[in-house]
Design an enzyme around this catalytic site. Structure first.
Site, mmCIF file in Angstrom:
data_model
loop_
_atom_site.group_PDB
_atom_site.id
_atom_site.type_symbol
_atom_site.label_atom_id
_atom_site.label_comp_id
_atom_site.label_asym_id
_atom_site.label_seq_id
_atom_site.Cartn_x
_atom_site.Cartn_y
_atom_site.Cartn_z
ATOM 1 C CG HIS A 1 -2.119 0.936 1.120
ATOM 2 N ND1 HIS A 1 -1.807 2.226 1.198
ATOM 3 C CD2 HIS A 1 -3.329 0.625 1.057
ATOM 4 C CE1 HIS A 1 -3.024 2.949 1.100
ATOM 5 N NE2 HIS A 1 -4.064 2.050 0.917
ATOM 6 N N GLY B 1 5.400 22.190 10.797
ATOM 7 C CA GLY B 1 6.747 21.568 11.126
ATOM 8 C C GLY B 1 7.449 21.907 9.896
ATOM 9 C CE LYS C 1 16.520 16.878 9.305
ATOM 10 N NZ LYS C 1 17.256 17.361 10.306
ATOM 11 C CG HIS D 1 10.209 11.705 12.644
ATOM 12 N ND1 HIS D 1 10.792 10.440 12.949
ATOM 13 C CD2 HIS D 1 9.945 12.244 13.890
ATOM 14 C CE1 HIS D 1 10.956 10.078 14.384
ATOM 15 N NE2 HIS D 1 10.647 11.376 14.827
ATOM 16 C CB THR E 1 12.252 6.551 12.471
ATOM 17 O OG1 THR E 1 11.868 7.215 13.761
ATOM 18 C CG2 THR E 1 13.912 6.286 12.564
ATOM 19 C CB ALA E 2 7.672 8.865 12.196
ATOM 20 N N GLY E 3 8.712 9.531 9.208
ATOM 21 C CA GLY E 3 8.309 10.497 7.914
ATOM 22 C C GLY E 3 7.619 11.430 7.876
#
Length: 297
Positions: free
Chosen positions: A81, A162, A165, A167, A169-171
């Site tokens: 997905h 935000g 850029k 995150h 690991t969390a994108g």
């Protein structure tokens, strides 16, 4: 009392321990009811449905987003997905005594809190979008997690909340407000993903198909089949039975059969009544004829 529905999608559908930790903040909270959660191994995706008082739902979902950010590393994530974040999408749907504007404000509040608390960039989409090109989730998510650095290099794609850029690991996350939709998948008795892709292209709106269908193709290897996976974004105008019959008709062109279908998450009763009316030839049938509807009054 105003009631809102929220359907956050998390990029984890295989690790049951992680799934339980992600949904835990949504359990046993006053003013919040966890209706459903389903993890899909092929999609590697978790779809959760909660309902309740707007602020309490928002606060509980904010906590779940934080848990997902801790547990999911998008650098190692693989699934069929499209996705660009540990919590990939998070829409609010007004259900009772709420306007769409109320849902939009809730999405904006959550977006601000997510960026400030977790450092995850936030895009607003659908009715909450700040630009026309951000209304379509597929456009917002184009390039997926792997393409976020390139997306953020374009000033037109600065996040709504935000820094520009990703995150580490969390994108990123898309948060929005929308009408109720139905996540609906139709199973084909072929492993040929190209056939499923051609059928999806024929029926989806972006390729000239039905106005309220978004569609793609997914391979389900353990069942030796493929799926035409859909979001019906307005089931009152493009019904489930119409999508089902359209896929059956197109599948016949390739000598392929429809094996069945599935609904992911929660489905409005009105949509199922619409299907019943069509296939059973029911006359003058509506919600008032349903036993459970009368019990709830």
């Amino acid at each position: 009392m105003p009631i809102v529905q929220c359907v956050p999608n998390f990029s984890e559908g295989r690790d049951l321990e992680k799934i339980e930790k992600i949904v835990q903040p949504l359990r046993c909270k006053e003013g919040v009811k966890l209706l459903n959660y389903e993890g899909d191994k092929n999609y590697n995706r978790l779809v959760v449905t909660v309902i309740g008082e707007p602020k309490k739902v928002k606060d509980a979902v904010l906590e779940s987003i934080g848990v997902a950010a801790e547990l999911i590393d998008m650098n190692n994530h693989k699934g069929q997905h499209p996705r660009f974040g540990a919590t990939d999408v998070c829409p609010f749907i007004p259900i009772k005594d709420m306007t769409m504007d109320d849902a939009i404000n809730l999405a904006r509040e959550l977006g601000k809190e997510v960026s400030e608390r977790y450092g995850i960039p936030v895009f607003l989409y659908e009715n909450a979008a700040t630009k026309p090109e951000r209304e379509n989730l597929a456009t917002v998510r184009k390039g997926e997690y792997e393409g976020l650095d390139e997306k953020f290099s374009d000033s037109n794609w600065a996040p709504d909340f935000g820094e520009a850029k990703k995150h580490s690991t969390a994108g990123a996350i898309a948060i929005g407000a929308r009408r109720p939709l139905i996540a609906y998948n139709i199973n084909l008795d072929t492993k040929n993903i190209e056939i499923a892709s051609k059928i999806a292209k024929t029926i989806r709106h972006s390729s000239g198909g039905y106005r309220f269908i978004k569609a793609g193709a997914v391979e389900v290897s353990e069942r030796n089949m493929t799926q035409v996976t859909m979001n019906l974004t307005d089931y009152t105008k493009t019904s489930m039975y119409r999508a089902f019959e359209a896929v059956k008709m197109e599948a016949r062109r390739y000598g392929v059969n429809v094996m069945g279908s599935e609904i992911v998450g929660i489905c409005p009763m009105e949509a199922l009544i619409d299907v019943s009316e069509y296939y059973l030839g029911l006359e003058n049938f509506d919600l008032s004829n349903v036993l459970e509807t009368n019990l709830m009054e």
